[in-house]
Design a protein around this motif. Structure first.
Motif, PDB file in Angstrom:
ATOM      1  N   SER A 122       0.845  -1.205   0.000  1.00 58.46           N
ATOM      2  CA  SER A 122       0.000   0.000   0.000  1.00 58.46           C
ATOM      3  C   SER A 122       0.876   1.250   0.000  1.00 58.46           C
ATOM      4  O   SER A 122       2.020   1.227   0.457  1.00 58.46           O
ATOM      5  CB  SER A 122      -0.906   0.001   1.233  1.00 58.46           C
ATOM      6  N   LEU A 123       0.317   2.331  -0.495  1.00 57.20           N
ATOM      7  CA  LEU A 123       1.037   3.603  -0.538  1.00 57.20           C
ATOM      8  C   LEU A 123       1.144   4.231   0.849  1.00 57.20           C
ATOM      9  O   LEU A 123       0.176   4.251   1.607  1.00 57.20           O
ATOM     10  CB  LEU A 123       0.326   4.583  -1.466  1.00 57.20           C
ATOM     11  N   THR A 124       2.306   4.744   1.150  1.00 57.82           N
ATOM     12  CA  THR A 124       2.470   5.600   2.324  1.00 57.82           C
ATOM     13  C   THR A 124       2.171   7.037   1.889  1.00 57.82           C
ATOM     14  O   THR A 124       1.904   7.302   0.711  1.00 57.82           O
ATOM     15  CB  THR A 124       3.902   5.513   2.865  1.00 57.82           C
ATOM     16  N   ASP A 125       2.239   7.976   2.814  1.00 59.55           N
ATOM     17  CA  ASP A 125       2.036   9.380   2.448  1.00 59.55           C
ATOM     18  C   ASP A 125       3.094   9.824   1.444  1.00 59.55           C
ATOM     19  O   ASP A 125       2.797  10.567   0.494  1.00 59.55           O
ATOM     20  CB  ASP A 125       2.100  10.267   3.699  1.00 59.55           C
ATOM     21  N   ALA A 126       4.339   9.368   1.645  1.00 61.43           N
ATOM     22  CA  ALA A 126       5.408   9.710   0.705  1.00 61.43           C
ATOM     23  C   ALA A 126       5.135   9.091  -0.661  1.00 61.43           C
ATOM     24  O   ALA A 126       5.410   9.696  -1.699  1.00 61.43           O
ATOM     25  CB  ALA A 126       6.759   9.233   1.242  1.00 61.43           C
ATOM     26  N   GLY A 127       4.584   7.875  -0.669  1.00 62.97           N
ATOM     27  CA  GLY A 127       4.257   7.222  -1.931  1.00 62.97           C
ATOM     28  C   GLY A 127       3.149   7.936  -2.676  1.00 62.97           C
ATOM     29  O   GLY A 127       3.184   8.062  -3.903  1.00 62.97           O
ATOM     30  N   LYS A 128       2.139   8.411  -1.942  1.00 63.39           N
ATOM     31  CA  LYS A 128       1.049   9.161  -2.582  1.00 63.39           C
ATOM     32  C   LYS A 128       1.575  10.434  -3.219  1.00 63.39           C
ATOM     33  O   LYS A 128       1.109  10.851  -4.287  1.00 63.39           O
ATOM     34  CB  LYS A 128      -0.024   9.496  -1.547  1.00 63.39           C
ATOM     35  N   LYS A 129       2.548  11.055  -2.570  1.00 60.35           N
ATOM     36  CA  LYS A 129       3.134  12.283  -3.100  1.00 60.35           C
ATOM     37  C   LYS A 129       3.946  12.010  -4.352  1.00 60.35           C
ATOM     38  O   LYS A 129       3.969  12.817  -5.286  1.00 60.35           O
ATOM     39  CB  LYS A 129       4.020  12.934  -2.030  1.00 60.35           C
ATOM     40  N   ALA A 130       4.602  10.841  -4.391  1.00 58.19           N
ATOM     41  CA  ALA A 130       5.461  10.503  -5.529  1.00 58.19           C
ATOM     42  C   ALA A 130       4.691   9.926  -6.703  1.00 58.19           C
ATOM     43  O   ALA A 130       5.188   9.923  -7.833  1.00 58.19           O
ATOM     44  CB  ALA A 130       6.529   9.509  -5.083  1.00 58.19           C
ATOM     45  N   LEU A 131       3.476   9.431  -6.460  1.00 57.82           N
ATOM     46  CA  LEU A 131       2.698   8.764  -7.499  1.00 57.82           C
ATOM     47  C   LEU A 131       2.315   9.740  -8.610  1.00 57.82           C
ATOM     48  O   LEU A 131       1.840  10.837  -8.354  1.00 57.82           O
ATOM     49  CB  LEU A 131       1.438   8.160  -6.879  1.00 57.82           C
ATOM     50  N   VAL A 132       2.523   9.314  -9.847  1.00 55.33           N
ATOM     51  CA  VAL A 132       2.203  10.173 -10.989  1.00 55.33           C
ATOM     52  C   VAL A 132       0.702  10.308 -11.161  1.00 55.33           C
ATOM     53  O   VAL A 132       0.180  11.391 -11.397  1.00 55.33           O
ATOM     54  CB  VAL A 132       2.849   9.610 -12.278  1.00 55.33           C
ATOM     55  N   SER A 133      -0.025   9.187 -11.038  1.00 56.45           N
ATOM     56  CA  SER A 133      -1.477   9.189 -11.215  1.00 56.45           C
ATOM     57  C   SER A 133      -2.081   8.074 -10.370  1.00 56.45           C
ATOM     58  O   SER A 133      -1.484   6.997 -10.247  1.00 56.45           O
ATOM     59  CB  SER A 133      -1.845   8.969 -12.690  1.00 56.45           C
ATOM     60  N   PRO A 134      -3.284   8.292  -9.797  1.00 55.23           N
ATOM     61  CA  PRO A 134      -3.928   7.240  -9.000  1.00 55.23           C
ATOM     62  C   PRO A 134      -4.247   5.992  -9.809  1.00 55.23           C
ATOM     63  O   PRO A 134      -4.463   4.925  -9.248  1.00 55.23           O
ATOM     64  CB  PRO A 134      -5.216   7.916  -8.509  1.00 55.23           C
ATOM     65  N   GLU A 136      -2.296   4.466 -11.998  1.00 50.94           N
ATOM     66  CA  GLU A 136      -1.131   3.719 -12.441  1.00 50.94           C
ATOM     67  C   GLU A 136      -0.150   3.540 -11.291  1.00 50.94           C
ATOM     68  O   GLU A 136      -0.365   4.041 -10.187  1.00 50.94           O
ATOM     69  CB  GLU A 136      -0.453   4.425 -13.617  1.00 50.94           C
ATOM     70  N   LEU A 137       0.924   2.811 -11.550  1.00 56.17           N
ATOM     71  CA  LEU A 137       1.884   2.468 -10.512  1.00 56.17           C
ATOM     72  C   LEU A 137       3.137   3.333 -10.544  1.00 56.17           C
ATOM     73  O   LEU A 137       3.967   3.242  -9.650  1.00 56.17           O
ATOM     74  CB  LEU A 137       2.308   0.998 -10.669  1.00 56.17           C
ATOM     75  N   THR A 138       3.275   4.180 -11.546  1.00 54.85           N
ATOM     76  CA  THR A 138       4.517   4.912 -11.768  1.00 54.85           C
ATOM     77  C   THR A 138       4.762   5.978 -10.713  1.00 54.85           C
ATOM     78  O   THR A 138       3.882   6.775 -10.391  1.00 54.85           O
ATOM     79  CB  THR A 138       4.499   5.581 -13.153  1.00 54.85           C
ATOM     80  N   MET A 139       5.991   5.999 -10.205  1.00 51.45           N
ATOM     81  CA  MET A 139       6.446   7.035  -9.283  1.00 51.45           C
ATOM     82  C   MET A 139       7.303   8.050 -10.048  1.00 51.45           C
ATOM     83  O   MET A 139       8.006   7.699 -11.001  1.00 51.45           O
ATOM     84  CB  MET A 139       7.277   6.425  -8.153  1.00 51.45           C
ATOM     85  N   CYS A 140       7.253   9.300  -9.618  1.00 52.36           N
ATOM     86  CA  CYS A 140       8.022  10.357 -10.276  1.00 52.36           C
ATOM     87  C   CYS A 140       9.345  10.564  -9.544  1.00 52.36           C
ATOM     88  O   CYS A 140       9.367  10.966  -8.388  1.00 52.36           O
ATOM     89  CB  CYS A 140       7.226  11.659 -10.287  1.00 52.36           C
ATOM     90  N   ALA A 141      10.443  10.292 -10.245  1.00 55.25           N
ATOM     91  CA  ALA A 141      11.777  10.394  -9.643  1.00 55.25           C
ATOM     92  C   ALA A 141      12.490  11.686 -10.032  1.00 55.25           C
ATOM     93  O   ALA A 141      13.710  11.779  -9.938  1.00 55.25           O
ATOM     94  CB  ALA A 141      12.623   9.195 -10.055  1.00 55.25           C
TER      95      ALA A 141
END
Length: 219
Positions: A122-134, A136-141
């Protein structure tokens, strides 16, 4: 003969007008602006590829191989499970995901059901912030930014558009701390994609409001 000299104020106006130019001019400044506008729309992606029950969005439920009845096979099963979840486990270590254990009923190849261990990510708060779109799974680096425009071709006509091929160097910017984690970089091949002063070439198109990346022309 009386000589007339331009006043400082008049000279300032001339310099300012010369510096402004047009957004449609073919020059390094306009091309750098167009490239950076393109890069600002795109993230450096971190995309987990895993076999999950729902592989489109979080939380992800990953079914693992159950513990074998033959002891000699245990090491192989453990290695397979670790390999299957490694792309997600490094994101847990980096603070983007949390993980919990569970079980799920699965149907065997020859029929019948068995109970398989699962891991739910599951997403943490940091993961929600990094997520490109709800969705999809892609994180923005981070993003890329142009260091310098090296050269460009003389604008020419192609299929009714004025285009120019632009060569430049670029570097990553706005890179979050989690994307600097050694394990994340290794699993997702970020070291090569995060290199400073990398070389690139893109096609720019002259639009009614100035130059734009060809990929952004219809957006």
């Amino acid at each position: 003969m009386i000589r007339k000299f331009a006043t400082p104020a008049a000279m300032s106006i001339v310099v300012a007008l010369a510096a402004c130019g047009s957004a449609k001019d073919a020059n390094n400044g306009n091309f750098e602006k167009a490239l950076n506008a393109h890069f600002a729309r795109e993230c450096i992606p971190v995309q987990p590829f895993v076999m999950a029950e729902n592989n489109r969005q979080y939380p992800l439920v990953v079914a693992l191989q159950p513990k074998p009845t033959i002891a000699s096979l245990e090491v192989g099963v453990e290695q397979n499970n670790a390999s299957a979840t490694r792309p997600l486990d490094v994101l847990v270590h980096a603070g983007l995901l949390s993980v919990s254990d569970g079980t799920a009923k699965k149907r065997g190849w020859l029929g019948g059901e068995y109970t398989a261990p699962t891991k739910t990510y599951s997403l943490t708060d940091a993961g929600k912030k990094a997520l490109v779109s709800p969705d999809e799974l892609t994180m923005c680096a981070g993003h890329y930014k142009v260091d310098e425009v090296a050269r460009f071709s003389e604008p020419s006509n192609a299929l009714g558009h004025t285009i120019s091929e632009v060569s430049f160097t670029f570097s990553p910017v706005d890179v979050p701390a989690w994307a600097k984690d050694d394990n994340v970089r290794k699993v997702y091949g970020l070291n090569a994609r995060m290199a400073d002063h990398a070389k690139g070439t893109r096609t720019l198109v002259l639009a009614s409001d100035g130059w734009t990346d060809s990929a952004d022309f219809s957006k």
